[in-house]
Design a protein around this motif. Structure first.
Motif, PDB file in Angstrom:
ATOM      1  N   THR A 158     -24.835 -12.041  65.949  1.00  0.00           N
ATOM      2  CA  THR A 158     -23.705 -11.204  65.538  1.00  0.00           C
ATOM      3  C   THR A 158     -24.073  -9.732  65.611  1.00  0.00           C
ATOM      4  O   THR A 158     -23.285  -8.901  66.086  1.00  0.00           O
ATOM      5  N   LYS A 159     -25.259  -9.385  65.154  1.00  0.00           N
ATOM      6  CA  LYS A 159     -25.700  -7.985  65.222  1.00  0.00           C
ATOM      7  C   LYS A 159     -25.786  -7.521  66.674  1.00  0.00           C
ATOM      8  O   LYS A 159     -25.470  -6.362  66.979  1.00  0.00           O
ATOM      9  N   ALA A 160     -26.205  -8.400  67.559  1.00  0.00           N
ATOM     10  CA  ALA A 160     -26.288  -8.043  68.975  1.00  0.00           C
ATOM     11  C   ALA A 160     -24.896  -7.760  69.538  1.00  0.00           C
ATOM     12  O   ALA A 160     -24.709  -6.811  70.323  1.00  0.00           O
ATOM     13  N   ILE A 161     -23.918  -8.555  69.140  1.00  0.00           N
ATOM     14  CA  ILE A 161     -22.544  -8.316  69.577  1.00  0.00           C
ATOM     15  C   ILE A 161     -22.042  -6.991  69.022  1.00  0.00           C
ATOM     16  O   ILE A 161     -21.413  -6.194  69.731  1.00  0.00           O
ATOM     17  N   LEU A 165     -20.245  -1.504  69.757  1.00  0.00           N
ATOM     18  CA  LEU A 165     -20.325  -0.122  69.276  1.00  0.00           C
ATOM     19  C   LEU A 165     -20.734   0.820  70.397  1.00  0.00           C
ATOM     20  O   LEU A 165     -20.187   1.931  70.523  1.00  0.00           O
ATOM     21  N   GLN A 166     -21.661   0.388  71.226  1.00  0.00           N
ATOM     22  CA  GLN A 166     -22.071   1.220  72.345  1.00  0.00           C
ATOM     23  C   GLN A 166     -20.924   1.402  73.328  1.00  0.00           C
ATOM     24  O   GLN A 166     -20.695   2.515  73.835  1.00  0.00           O
ATOM     25  N   GLU A 167     -20.186   0.346  73.593  1.00  0.00           N
ATOM     26  CA  GLU A 167     -19.033   0.432  74.495  1.00  0.00           C
ATOM     27  C   GLU A 167     -17.978   1.391  73.957  1.00  0.00           C
ATOM     28  O   GLU A 167     -17.266   2.046  74.729  1.00  0.00           O
ATOM     29  N   ARG A 168     -17.884   1.494  72.644  1.00  0.00           N
ATOM     30  CA  ARG A 168     -16.911   2.392  72.020  1.00  0.00           C
ATOM     31  C   ARG A 168     -17.418   3.825  71.900  1.00  0.00           C
ATOM     32  O   ARG A 168     -16.695   4.704  71.437  1.00  0.00           O
ATOM     33  N   GLY A 169     -18.657   4.046  72.280  1.00  0.00           N
ATOM     34  CA  GLY A 169     -19.212   5.380  72.150  1.00  0.00           C
ATOM     35  C   GLY A 169     -19.777   5.666  70.780  1.00  0.00           C
ATOM     36  O   GLY A 169     -20.054   6.830  70.445  1.00  0.00           O
ATOM     37  N   GLU A 170     -19.966   4.630  69.946  1.00  0.00           N
ATOM     38  CA  GLU A 170     -20.581   4.789  68.634  1.00  0.00           C
ATOM     39  C   GLU A 170     -22.081   4.520  68.726  1.00  0.00           C
ATOM     40  O   GLU A 170     -22.600   4.118  69.770  1.00  0.00           O
ATOM     41  N   ASN A 171     -22.765   4.740  67.612  1.00  0.00           N
ATOM     42  CA  ASN A 171     -24.204   4.531  67.561  1.00  0.00           C
ATOM     43  C   ASN A 171     -24.525   3.049  67.413  1.00  0.00           C
ATOM     44  O   ASN A 171     -24.300   2.468  66.343  1.00  0.00           O
TER      45      ASN A 171
END
Length: 326
Positions: free
Chosen positions: A253-256, A261-267
């Motif tokens: 779940t953390k990997a997802i 988050l990366q795809e959204r431009g978040e950290n």
């Protein structure tokens, strides 16, 4: 017409149940920074593929009340908010159904109120006159502060609440712009990152005030459910299955989370601090999850006595049992 609703759907999860949607549907929603709702995780896991359900991200919400406004106005199809915010919206005339708990509050996942190590604030009794950063007003953290002060015999408005987006909670606290930063149960990613840096001290969490309880609910309009019963059931089934997946597969779940988050431009680094959704197995809600807040809002004069009953607003598919009473 009364519509008895329940969240005890885990035993019903099956390929047949999840493919029960009669027609393809797109559900519009507003996500939160720093995490994924259970229905977003369900989509990432492919649980909605057979049901023909797709999600459309409309852009970030500042908090749950904003999603309820969008739901009421028809610009979104899914709301997601703290229980008192949902109840206030229903009391205001919106025919909403709470379809499953988005998060729960327990010893592993809770909202935590932090101060700097050198702060004079040690207990809830020290909060009056101080400034507390919360993600939005009129929702969970707002009501937790009010109830915490009430339980100490203090005026419920004795602290000053200011709105600060989740990604900035740590920054404003360390900079001395606020005295307390409240990290919500849905913001465990931000809380974990802030805690890892050191220099902060937890004063209390919402389990100290509320006990173990559902934090909030995903919400649909009743007319949408009535028009799309199969799709509504598939939506709930997929989300509650995802809640159970997160409990049994925390690393995956953390990997997802990190990837999305990366795809959204978040950290994506904050994903490692995700503490789980904190809900009961099967996404189960109890009557107390809602009745606790009905009683408080009635006490405050915001809901007329007897106007809202928990059983009327909790979702129950035709196959599901009634909610537990405690």
């Amino acid at each position: 017409m009364t519509l008895l609703r329940s969240l005890a759907l885990a035993a019903l999860l099956s390929g047949t149940a999840l493919s029960a949607a009669a027609d393809p549907v797109t559900l519009r929603y507003l996500p939160n920074h720093g995490g994924l709702a259970a229905f977003e995780l369900a989509a990432e896991l492919g649980y909605y593929d057979a049901a023909g359900i797709t999600l459309e991200n409309l852009g970030y919400a500042t908090g749950g009340p904003e999603t309820l406004i969008a739901l009421a106005g028809g610009s979104a199809d899914i709301g997601s908010a703290a229980t008192p915010a949902v109840l206030n919206a229903i009391a205001g005339g919106n025919d909403f159904v709470a379809v499953f708990p988005t998060n729960g509050i327990n010893d592993s996942a809770q909202s935590i109120f932090y101060v700097r190590d050198d702060s004079p604030i040690r207990t809830i009794a020290d909060l009056p006159g101080h400034t507390i950063a919360v993600n939005t007003l009129g929702a969970h953290l707002d009501y937790v502060v009010r109830e915490a002060l009430h339980q100490k015999g203090l005026p419920e408005d004795a602290a000053n609440l200011v709105v600060v987006p989740g990604p900035q909670l740590d920054q404003v606290l360390r900079a001395g712009q606020v005295d307390v930063s409240a990290f919500g149960y849905w913001q465990t990613t931000f809380e974990g990152a802030a805690r890892q840096k050191g220099g902060l001290r937890a004063v209390f969490d919402d389990t100290d005030v509320l006990g173990e309880i559902a934090g909030g609910f995903a919400v649909l309009r009743r007319d949408w459910i009535d028009a799309h019963p199969a799709e509504a059931r598939a939506f709930v089934d997929g989300a509650t299955k995802a809640l159970d997946y997160a409990r049994s597969h925390p690393a995956e779940t953390k990997a997802i989370f990190a990837r999305v988050l990366q795809e959204r431009g978040e950290n994506p680094e904050v994903a490692q601090y995700f503490a789980g959704y904190g809900v009961r197995e099967g996404g189960l809600a109890t009557t107390r999850d809602v009745q606790f807040w009905i009683d408080i809002l009635t006490r405050e004069g915001k809901i007329a006595p007897g106007k809202i009953a928990a059983a009327d607003i909790l979702y129950q598919s035709a196959e599901a049992p009634a909610p537990a009473t405690n």
